[in-house]
Design a protein around this motif. Structure first.
Motif: not given
Length: 319
Positions: A40-65
């Motif tokens: 899970q490094h693509l967000a940082h490769a695109l420019g997200l700061d290393e100390d930041e978390s991706f703000p949207a929930p991951p797909l796997s966290a809402h698999l049922g929905e």
């Protein structure tokens, strides 16, 4: 068109995924990038700061929905529990348009570095001993199974490293697969593995040479991968500056040209919806017979709608 970047760990596939997605976005093309790598490094490769978390929930966290939304009113799918990662769409299923006005894009998409991005979710301590990473990738497979992408639209997926990319039917969901290969014996050996797996299903694999230092490196790649080599990238001061958090300079002309060659290779592909649906059904029936019928208590072969035709025709009223 759906594009996958695969390769040995450390080959630079995440970096190239980011560069290619950014190249497409800056050209004005509709694009969605998906991080399907366990690290899970693509967000940082695109420019997200290393100390930041991706703000949207991951797909796997809402698999049922995700399952509930995609199955829609399809009468062949009894419940979210009966829907597995390979369940193909049928009449009544909800189909997606790239960057469409739907709850999946609204919940999971967030723009990073000018590129709309969705992430699969990291493999963490709670998964150890009870799950494999391919269970998390199920949401990506369902997304791609239900997506109707049009001409000039792109999905760029940074896949898992090594031959793990072929551990499920997900590798058949792409129009073009780019294998990132370094000029080393270990890296070109991965090329042979990928080529053999992909050829069995008619999946085209093209090679992108990376970290090419000189003519000897380039000749080495040509000798070992032959006509599969479509472009190569040289050492990049721009990429190194990005990795060190210094947003300065521009991508080198040679590497920028390589990205254009990759896009040309993608655009030269003809979308084959019949083959796409055939592979989707084939891998669904394989999974049903191997484990999913027992796991769900359903005969999942009945989820296949023989009268469903995927692609733009499926969006027509009454289909």
């Amino acid at each position: 068109m759906r594009v996958a970047f695969v390769g040995k760990g450390g080959s630079g596939k995440t970096t190239l995924s980011a560069l290619f997605a950014r190249h497409l976005s800056r050209s004005g093309a509709p694009v969605v990038a998906i991080d399907g790598d366990i690290n899970q490094h693509l967000a940082h490769a695109l420019g997200l700061d290393e100390d930041e978390s991706f703000p949207a929930p991951p797909l796997s966290a809402h698999l049922g929905e995700v399952k509930d939304f995609l199955r829609g009113t399809n009468p062949r799918i009894a419940s979210r529990e009966a829907m597995i990662k390979t369940t193909p769409p049928g009449r009544g299923s909800r189909l997606l348009r790239l960057l469409g006005d739907d709850e999946i894009h609204a919940r999971h998409l967030h723009e990073v570095g000018g590129v709309p991005l969705m992430v699969t979710g990291a493999f963490d301590e709670s998964d150890l001993g009870v799950a494999c990473y391919h269970s998390k990738l199920g949401a990506v497979e369902l997304y791609l199974n239900h997506l109707v992408d049009g001409s000039g639209e792109y999905v760029v997926v940074d896949m898992t490293a090594g031959a793990d990319a072929f551990a499920s039917g997900l590798f058949t969901r792409f129009d073009k697969t780019f294998l990132v290969v370094e000029p080393t014996r270990k890296s070109v050996s991965v090329h042979r593995q990928y080529r053999e797996h992909a050829a069995e299903f008619g999946v085209p694999v093209a090679v992108v040479g990376n970290k090419v230092a000189d003519e000897d490196d380039l000749l080495f790649l040509k000798e070992h991968v032959g006509d599969d080599l479509v472009a190569h990238c040289v050492r990049s001061d721009f990429v190194r500056a990005q990795e060190q958090g210094r947003a300065e300079g521009e991508l080198e002309p040679h590497n920028a040209h390589a990205l254009r060659l990759l896009r040309d290779a993608v655009d030269a592909r003809t979308k084959d919806w019949d083959a796409f649906q055939k592979h989707a059904v084939e891998f669904h029936l394989r999974n049903a017979a191997a484990w999913a019928d027992r796991a769900t208590g359903h005969d999942l072969a009945t989820q296949v709608d023989p009268d469903f035709r995927h692609g733009p025709v499926a969006l027509a009223p009454g289909h």
